[in-house]
Scaffold this motif. Structure first.
Motif, PDB file in Angstrom:
ATOM      1  N   ILE A  16       0.813  -1.199  -0.007  1.00  0.00           N
ATOM      2  CA  ILE A  16       0.064   0.050   0.104  1.00  0.00           C
ATOM      3  C   ILE A  16       0.846   1.166  -0.146  1.00  0.00           C
ATOM      4  CG2 ILE A  16      -1.678   1.453   1.442  1.00  0.00           C
ATOM      5  CD1 ILE A  16      -2.971  -1.397   2.097  1.00  0.00           C
ATOM      6  N   LEU A  17       1.959   1.192   0.942  1.00  0.00           N
ATOM      7  CA  LEU A  17       2.688   2.329   0.836  1.00  0.00           C
ATOM      8  C   LEU A  17       3.442   2.920  -0.578  1.00  0.00           C
ATOM      9  CD1 LEU A  17       4.430   1.943   4.431  1.00  0.00           C
ATOM     10  CD2 LEU A  17       2.727   3.622   3.700  1.00  0.00           C
ATOM     11  N   ILE A  18       3.964   1.496  -1.293  1.00  0.00           N
ATOM     12  CA  ILE A  18       4.661   1.798  -2.370  1.00  0.00           C
ATOM     13  C   ILE A  18       3.609   2.216  -3.334  1.00  0.00           C
ATOM     14  CG2 ILE A  18       5.504   0.451  -4.294  1.00  0.00           C
ATOM     15  CD1 ILE A  18       6.923  -1.201  -2.208  1.00  0.00           C
ATOM     16  N   ALA A  19       2.291   1.665  -3.674  1.00  0.00           N
ATOM     17  CA  ALA A  19       1.263   1.904  -4.308  1.00  0.00           C
ATOM     18  C   ALA A  19       1.103   3.450  -4.372  1.00  0.00           C
ATOM     19  CB  ALA A  19       0.249   1.208  -4.214  1.00  0.00           C
ATOM     20  N   GLU A  20       1.129   4.090  -2.882  1.00  0.00           N
ATOM     21  CA  GLU A  20       0.601   5.375  -2.803  1.00  0.00           C
ATOM     22  C   GLU A  20       1.968   6.491  -2.938  1.00  0.00           C
ATOM     23  OE1 GLU A  20      -2.127   6.776  -2.045  1.00  0.00           O
ATOM     24  OE2 GLU A  20      -3.122   5.176  -2.437  1.00  0.00           O
ATOM     25  N   GLY A  21       3.038   5.782  -3.414  1.00  0.00           N
ATOM     26  CA  GLY A  21       4.067   6.803  -3.933  1.00  0.00           C
ATOM     27  C   GLY A  21       5.252   7.035  -2.862  1.00  0.00           C
TER      28      GLY A  21
END
Length: 64
Positions: A16-21
């Motif tokens: 999730i953190l990666i997907a949120e940039g």
């Protein structure tokens, strides 16, 4: 509902953190890993981000 393991929750949190940039270096620091280990384990999560970046660049450079 199935029980979730700590591993599954950690993977979801990181994904999730990666997907949120959030920067890989930041996520690695939060979970106590190195950026290199993050890239090995979560590189597949960055595929969508690479595609998005390519589309952005393509829209900026319009070849005729």
């Amino acid at each position: 509902m199935e029980r979730f393991s700590a591993h599954i929750l950690r993977h979801t949190f990181v994904s999730i953190l990666i997907a949120e940039g959030v920067a890989v270096t930041t996520v690695a620091k939060i979970i106590g890993d190195t950026p290199e280990m993050m890239m090995k384990a979560y590189a597949h999560s960055l595929d969508d981000e690479e595609l998005r970046a390519t589309k952005i660049l393509s829209s900026l450079i319009r070849l005729k």
